[in-house]
Design a protein around this motif. Sequence first.
Motif, short mmCIF file in Angstrom:
data_model
loop_
_atom_site.label_atom_id
_atom_site.label_comp_id
_atom_site.label_asym_id
_atom_site.label_seq_id
_atom_site.Cartn_x
_atom_site.Cartn_y
_atom_site.Cartn_z
N ARG A 2 -32.00 -75.12 52.46
CA ARG A 2 -30.55 -75.24 52.49
C ARG A 2 -29.99 -74.46 53.67
O ARG A 2 -30.44 -73.36 53.96
N LEU A 3 -29.02 -75.03 54.33
CA LEU A 3 -28.39 -74.37 55.46
C LEU A 3 -27.10 -73.65 55.07
O LEU A 3 -26.67 -72.73 55.75
N TYR A 8 -24.34 -71.90 58.12
CA TYR A 8 -22.91 -72.14 58.10
C TYR A 8 -22.34 -71.75 56.75
O TYR A 8 -23.07 -71.60 55.76
N ARG A 9 -21.03 -71.58 56.72
CA ARG A 9 -20.34 -71.33 55.45
C ARG A 9 -19.08 -72.20 55.40
O ARG A 9 -18.55 -72.58 56.44
N PRO A 40 -28.36 -78.21 66.58
CA PRO A 40 -29.22 -79.40 66.68
C PRO A 40 -28.67 -80.56 65.84
O PRO A 40 -28.11 -80.36 64.76
N GLY A 41 -28.88 -81.77 66.34
CA GLY A 41 -28.41 -82.96 65.63
C GLY A 41 -28.96 -83.06 64.22
O GLY A 41 -28.25 -83.44 63.29
N VAL A 42 -30.23 -82.72 64.04
CA VAL A 42 -30.82 -82.79 62.71
C VAL A 42 -30.12 -81.83 61.74
O VAL A 42 -29.98 -82.13 60.56
N ILE A 47 -26.26 -80.72 57.30
CA ILE A 47 -24.98 -80.16 56.84
C ILE A 47 -24.14 -81.24 56.17
O ILE A 47 -23.58 -81.03 55.09
N LEU A 48 -24.05 -82.40 56.79
CA LEU A 48 -23.29 -83.51 56.20
C LEU A 48 -23.85 -83.88 54.83
O LEU A 48 -23.10 -84.10 53.88
N GLY A 49 -25.17 -83.93 54.72
CA GLY A 49 -25.80 -84.24 53.43
C GLY A 49 -25.49 -83.19 52.38
O GLY A 49 -25.18 -83.53 51.23
#
Length: 119
Positions: A2-3, A8-9, A40-42, A47-49
């Motif tokens: 998980r990112l 990010y927050r 990075p694009g990935v 993040i969108l997911g």
Amino acid sequence: MRLLDEMYRIEREEGRLVRIAFCSEHVIYKAHFPGKPITPGVCIIKILGELLERKTQQSLTLREVKNLKFVNPISPIDDPEVDIAFQEVSQDGVEVRAKGTISNSGKIYTKFSLIFEQA
């Protein structure tokens, strides 16, 4: 991995608009690229997911990238916060489709159209 809360927050969520802030000290930015980090694009797709999982309250897996345009790079130094606008989110059975943009102050960074499925 998980990112959220690491790379990010979430600063604010209002309907289909989410403002996030990047952690410029995250290990990914030390490699991509030292001294001039960009997201990075990935990681953007991940993040969108993760944000869609929060919105739909279900685990999702990326199935298809319909359209993905990186218009401008996202630097955690120059652009520490961005707005993710989910202009369209639809669910049909196990499929979740999302279309939108990542921007800040009128500057577009990414345009996306993605299809996820329940994991």
